[in-house]
Motif scaffolding. Structure first.
Motif, PDB file in Angstrom:
ATOM      1  N   TYR A 204      18.408   3.573  -3.511  1.00 57.05           N
ATOM      2  CA  TYR A 204      17.123   2.883  -3.370  1.00 57.05           C
ATOM      3  C   TYR A 204      16.547   3.188  -1.989  1.00 57.05           C
ATOM      4  O   TYR A 204      17.266   3.134  -0.981  1.00 57.05           O
ATOM      5  N   LEU A 205      15.263   3.501  -1.965  1.00 60.14           N
ATOM      6  CA  LEU A 205      14.521   3.675  -0.717  1.00 60.14           C
ATOM      7  C   LEU A 205      13.535   2.523  -0.617  1.00 60.14           C
ATOM      8  O   LEU A 205      12.562   2.459  -1.374  1.00 60.14           O
ATOM      9  N   TYR A 206      13.811   1.590   0.304  1.00 62.09           N
ATOM     10  CA  TYR A 206      12.995   0.384   0.454  1.00 62.09           C
ATOM     11  C   TYR A 206      11.879   0.616   1.470  1.00 62.09           C
ATOM     12  O   TYR A 206      12.087   1.278   2.498  1.00 62.09           O
TER      13      TYR A 206
ATOM     14  N   PHE B 102       9.922  -3.699  -2.240  1.00 60.69           N
ATOM     15  CA  PHE B 102       9.225  -2.493  -2.668  1.00 60.69           C
ATOM     16  C   PHE B 102      10.144  -1.271  -2.596  1.00 60.69           C
ATOM     17  O   PHE B 102       9.972  -0.393  -1.745  1.00 60.69           O
ATOM     18  N   PRO B 103      11.118  -1.191  -3.509  1.00 64.19           N
ATOM     19  CA  PRO B 103      11.981  -0.019  -3.524  1.00 64.19           C
ATOM     20  C   PRO B 103      11.482   1.045  -4.503  1.00 64.19           C
ATOM     21  O   PRO B 103      10.866   0.737  -5.531  1.00 64.19           O
ATOM     22  N   ILE B 104      11.771   2.313  -4.161  1.00 71.38           N
ATOM     23  CA  ILE B 104      11.566   3.413  -5.085  1.00 71.38           C
ATOM     24  C   ILE B 104      12.894   4.161  -5.184  1.00 71.38           C
ATOM     25  O   ILE B 104      13.810   3.919  -4.393  1.00 71.38           O
TER      26      ILE B 104
ATOM     27  N   ALA C  34       9.581   4.353  -9.954  1.00 70.56           N
ATOM     28  CA  ALA C  34       9.756   2.915  -9.751  1.00 70.56           C
ATOM     29  C   ALA C  34      11.163   2.504 -10.190  1.00 70.56           C
ATOM     30  O   ALA C  34      11.723   3.072 -11.130  1.00 70.56           O
ATOM     31  N   VAL C  35      11.727   1.520  -9.506  1.00 69.81           N
ATOM     32  CA  VAL C  35      13.050   1.014  -9.848  1.00 69.81           C
ATOM     33  C   VAL C  35      12.994  -0.504  -9.946  1.00 69.81           C
ATOM     34  O   VAL C  35      11.986  -1.131  -9.582  1.00 69.81           O
TER      35      VAL C  35
ATOM     36  N   SER D 218       0.828  -1.207   0.000  1.00 69.55           N
ATOM     37  CA  SER D 218       0.000   0.000   0.000  1.00 69.55           C
ATOM     38  C   SER D 218       0.862   1.256   0.000  1.00 69.55           C
ATOM     39  O   SER D 218       0.568   2.234  -0.704  1.00 69.55           O
ATOM     40  N   ALA D 219       1.928   1.241   0.792  1.00 68.84           N
ATOM     41  CA  ALA D 219       2.823   2.401   0.845  1.00 68.84           C
ATOM     42  C   ALA D 219       3.507   2.616  -0.502  1.00 68.84           C
ATOM     43  O   ALA D 219       3.671   3.755  -0.956  1.00 68.84           O
ATOM     44  N   TYR D 220       3.874   1.528  -1.153  1.00 71.21           N
ATOM     45  CA  TYR D 220       4.514   1.595  -2.470  1.00 71.21           C
ATOM     46  C   TYR D 220       3.540   2.158  -3.505  1.00 71.21           C
ATOM     47  O   TYR D 220       3.896   3.063  -4.287  1.00 71.21           O
TER      48      TYR D 220
END
Length: 352
Positions: free
Chosen positions: A123-125, A114-116, A101-102, A89-91
């Protein structure tokens, strides 16, 4: 039930990930700081280092996001993770708010994570709060005993600071605000003899994730020097908490960790600036520890910074005695200390 004040269920930092062309040296630095290797990824060359509730990952993978990151930045912080109630949900929310998206497969946690894209291409996981991320990792034999013997008293990742390009501070404050509900906690306008910076301290709804953003006012400040050396924006320093900063700092010094110096006159003004602080002033001075806050309303904050350790990245050692700020009165002292070093090295020129 969802907390309307914290709809994503943010619950602190999960880890910060590092990579380096010389990973053995970085591993030794972690151990010098009191961390021990606790788990190894079952299929990747990634090791979890632990001290207290702090998790640092060292990524040695020859390919993938961390390998690309170190090729660009050298010794660097290639990722970090937030704990959230529901990563999916957070992603989805992050993507809807404009996050990039990555490729999860290229990251440390692999497919299904779920990284961005974060600061500087890191990367922010987004990871499940309360879940054991390392349940299927290989446990390093005897790590718990080693942790007891090697620790220097560090416990929590309190905040990590970003250095951003000029004109990009609002970009990143908006990023954290839209995606995660961060708000501005404090704004600093710092001036030195020849350079200056702006700093916007952001805090998440859980009050546990703090991310100050630093932006230079000019082409020669320490922020711009970082961006040139690092080859881009990135994490400037990590602040790690302790319950006894004197003991922690004295252990670090005994191990050879190099810490920032402070001008002698700083300690002449401590009693006037923080009346009734109750700290051992001679021990503060001997260890070059900074103090801020007040005994009544805010509480006291004690802090000190290492010299650069991971490329231009350094660490802060911090003890909070009720104070939830960032050492407002010390920010100027730190800036001036680093600027003096820049002047000595010829990076910054001061007119006679």
């Amino acid at each position: 039930m969802t907390d309307p004040a914290n709809p994503l269920g943010l619950a602190g930092f999960a880890f910060c990930e590092f990579t380096s062309p010389d990973p053995d040296t970085l591993a030794s630095q972690f151990e010098q700081m009191g961390f021990v290797a606790a788990h190894r990824h079952p299929t990747k060359q990634v090791t979890r280092y632990v001290q207290g509730r702090i998790n640092l990952l060292l990524n040695r993978e020859p390919t993938g996001q961390a390998a690309d990151f170190r090729a660009l930045h050298g010794p660097s912080a290639s990722g970090m993770a937030f704990r959230v109630a529901d990563p999916q949900s957070a992603y989805d929310h992050a993507l809807a708010e404009g996050a990039t998206a990555v490729d999860a497969a290229a990251g440390t946690l692999g497919e299904g994570s779920f990284p961005i894209e974060g600061i500087g291409g890191s990367y922010l996981y987004l990871v499940k709060a309360g879940a054991d991320l390392y349940a299927d990792w290989e446990e390093v034999p005897g790590w718990r005993e080693a942790a007891e013997q090697n620790n220097v008293g560090l416990d929590i990742l309190d905040h990590l600071t970003h250095n951003v390009r000029r004109g990009e501070m609002r970009t990143w404050s908006s990023f954290y605000g839209r995606l995660f509900g961060f708000e501005e906690q404090k704004f600093f306008d710092i001036k030195g003899k020849a350079t200056g910076l702006f700093s916007q301290a952001m805090i998440a709804p859980d009050l546990a994730i703090r991310i100050p953003l630093n932006e230079s006012k000019d082409e020669t400040s320490q922020i711009e020097e970082f961006i040139r050396e690092y080859n881009g924006e990135g994490i400037q320093h990590l602040a790690l908490t302790t319950d006894d900063i004197f003991e922690t700092v004295e252990k670090l010094r005994a191990r050879g960790v190099r810490l920032q110096d402070t001008i002698e006159t700083y300690y002449e003004l401590v009693d006037k600036r923080v009346p009734g602080h109750g700290e051992d002033l001679e021990r503060l001075k001997r260890n070059r520890i900074l103090i801020d806050g007040n005994v009544g309303d805010e509480g006291i904050l004690l802090q000190i910074f290492t010299e650069n350790m991971v490329g231009p990245i350094f660490f802060e050692i911090i003890q909070r005695k009720g104070n939830q700020g960032f050492g407002n009165g010390n920010f100027q002292a730190l800036f001036e200390s680093i600027e003096l070093d820049q002047i000595r090295r010829g990076v910054v020129k001061v007119e006679a």
